[in-house]
Design an enzyme around this catalytic site. Structure first.
Site, PDB file in Angstrom:
ATOM      1  N   LYS A  67      -7.087   6.476  11.656  1.00 52.19           N
ATOM      2  CA  LYS A  67      -6.310   6.480  10.531  1.00 52.19           C
ATOM      3  C   LYS A  67      -5.929   5.085   9.964  1.00 52.19           C
ATOM      4  O   LYS A  67      -5.555   4.345  10.907  1.00 52.19           O
ATOM      5  CB  LYS A  67      -4.747   7.128  10.719  1.00 52.19           C
ATOM      6  CG  LYS A  67      -4.106   7.145   9.282  1.00 52.19           C
ATOM      7  CD  LYS A  67      -4.685   7.839   8.108  1.00 52.19           C
ATOM      8  CE  LYS A  67      -3.776   7.851   6.900  1.00 52.19           C
ATOM      9  NZ  LYS A  67      -4.402   8.289   5.591  1.00 52.19           N
ATOM     10  N   CYS A  69      -7.641   2.652  -0.770  1.00 51.47           N
ATOM     11  CA  CYS A  69      -6.630   3.731  -0.923  1.00 51.47           C
ATOM     12  C   CYS A  69      -5.993   4.120  -2.301  1.00 51.47           C
ATOM     13  O   CYS A  69      -5.336   2.967  -2.818  1.00 51.47           O
ATOM     14  CB  CYS A  69      -5.485   3.444   0.013  1.00 51.47           C
ATOM     15  SG  CYS A  69      -4.272   4.961   0.058  1.00 51.47           S
TER      16      CYS A  69
END
Ligand code: SIN
Length: 310
Positions: A45, A131
Site C-alpha cells: 500500500k 492518488c
C-alpha cells in the site's frame, strides 16, 4: 510450454502478474497471501511517513463493471512496510518486491525517499504521483511542471531503481508532454494507470461512498480502454530503458494479453483481486498461457508491444 516470466529493470519475476497498490497490501497478513499465491511479486500500500486512517467509511463500493473508492491512503506508515521488506530480503532472498510510497507534500516525498535510499532495501520503489482521494490535494502528475521539479531533486540523491505511478492522461498532447518529462530521468518504470479520478456512482438517489460527497476513483472493467491507451502511448514515447507496468481493467487472461500487446512488462490486478481474492492469479495466469499456446507464443517478448495497426 509457454512462460509468463518477465523482467523489470534488472529484476526477474516468475510471473508477470501482481497486485495493484491498494489491494491485498495493507499489512503483512494480506501481503503474505500474495506471496503465497501465483503472483510474481507484490507492491505494498502506498506508504506515508506516518500511519494514516484514511477517509471515513463507507469508502469502497463494488459495481457490476468495477468499483469506486476514496480510501484516502490508509496505511501503516513507511517504517512498517520497510521493516517487513527488509525481513523478506532475508527469508526470500531470491524474490524482489515493490515498495509504494507517496507524500502529501514534496518535503514528505523527499523524506520518504531519503529513508528508503539510506535503508538496505534492495527492491523496486514506486512513487505514487496520482492518488485522487485526499481532499484538497490534487494528483501531482497532472502538474507536469511540479512533477519535473520534484523528479529533478529526487534524482540528485536517489540512486536505487525508481518508478512512478501515473494517473490516466486523456489527450495526445498530454501523452507527448508527459513522456517528454519522464524521458529526462533514469526511471526504471512508469505504472499506467491509477484509477480514473473523481467519478460518481449513484444508487437510487444517493452517492455510494461517504468521502468527498461521493466522488472517487473508478477501477475495473470501465477503465480498460483508458489503461490500454496509456500503456501504449507511453510505450510508443518513452526511452526503451523505462518499462511500463500495466494496471487497469484486468478481469481475464485476455485483458493481460492486451496490456502486454500494448507494451506492459508486468500487469497489476486491483478490482478483480479485491472481488475474487488471491486465487485470481492462478486463473488469470492459466488463461494467459492458453492464449499464448493457441498463438504459438513461448515468451512475453514474442508479442510484447507488438500491437498491430490498421
Ligand atoms: C487511496 O488510498 O485513496 C487510493 C490510493 C491511490 O489511488 O493512489
Amino acid at each position: 510450454m509457454s512462460s509468463t516470466k518477465t523482467t523489470i529493470g534488472n529484476y526477474e519475476f516468475e510471473n508477470c502478474l501482481m497486485n495493484a497498490a491498494g489491494v491485498y497490501c495493507y499489512d503483512r497478513n494480506e501481503l503474505e497471501q500474495i506471496i503465497n499465491s501465483d503472483a510474481g511479486t507484490f507492491v505494498t500500500k502506498s506508504a506515508t511517513l506516518n500511519p494514516r486512517e484514511g477517509n471515513p467509511l463507507p469508502r469502497y463500493y463494488d459495481t457490476k463493471l468495477g468499483c469506486i473508492n476514496s480510501m484516502g491512503l490508509p496505511n501503516l506508515g513507511i517504517d512498517y512496510y520497510l521493516d517487513y521488506l527488509l525481513e523478506l530480503q532475508k527469508t526470500h532472498p531470491d524474490r524482489t518486491f515493490f515498495l509504494s510510497l507517496t507524500g502529501l507534500s514534496s518535503e514528505e516525498i523527499h523524506t520518504l525517499l531519503n529513508k528508503v535510499y539510506e535503508s538496505d532495501f534492495n527492491g523496486l520503489t514506486e512513487l505514487n504521483l496520482s492518488c485522487p482521494n485526499v481532499p484538497g490535494k490534487p494528483q501531482m502528475a497532472y502538474d507536469l511542471e511540479a512533477t519535473e521539479k520534484l523528479l529533478n531533486k529526487v534524482f540528485e540523491y536517489f540512486k536505487k531503481p525508481l518508478g512512478v505511478k501515473l494517473p490516466p492522461y486523456f489527450d495526445i498532447v498530454h501523452f507527448d508532454e508527459a513522456a517528454k518529462v519522464f524521458n529526462k530521468f533514469p526511471l526504471t518504470f512508469v505504472n499506467c494507470i491509477n484509477s480514473i479520478g473523481n467519478g460518481l456512482v449513484i444508487n437510487d438517489e444517493h452517492v455510494v461512498i461517504k468521502p468527498k460527497q461521493g466522488f472517487g476513483g473508478i477501477g475495473g472493467e470501465y477503465i480498460k480502454p483508458t489503461a490500454l491507451a496509456n500503456v501504449h502511448a507511453f510505450y510508443q514515447r518513452l526511452n526503451p530503458s523505462i518499462q511500463i507496468i500495466g494496471t487497469g481493467g484486468i478481469l481475464t487472461g485476455r485483458d493481460v494479453f492486451e496490456h502486454i500487446l500494448c507494451g506492459a512488462g508486468i500487469v497489476q490486478i486491483g478490482t478483480t483481486l479485491q472481488k475474487e481474492g488471491p486465487e485470481v492469479f492462478s486463473r488469470i495466469t492459466r488463461e494467459l498461457e492458453e492464449i499464448m499456446d493457441e498463438k504459438g507464443y513461448k515468451t512475453l517478448d514474442d508479442f510484447k508491444g507488438k500491437l498491430k495497426y490498421l
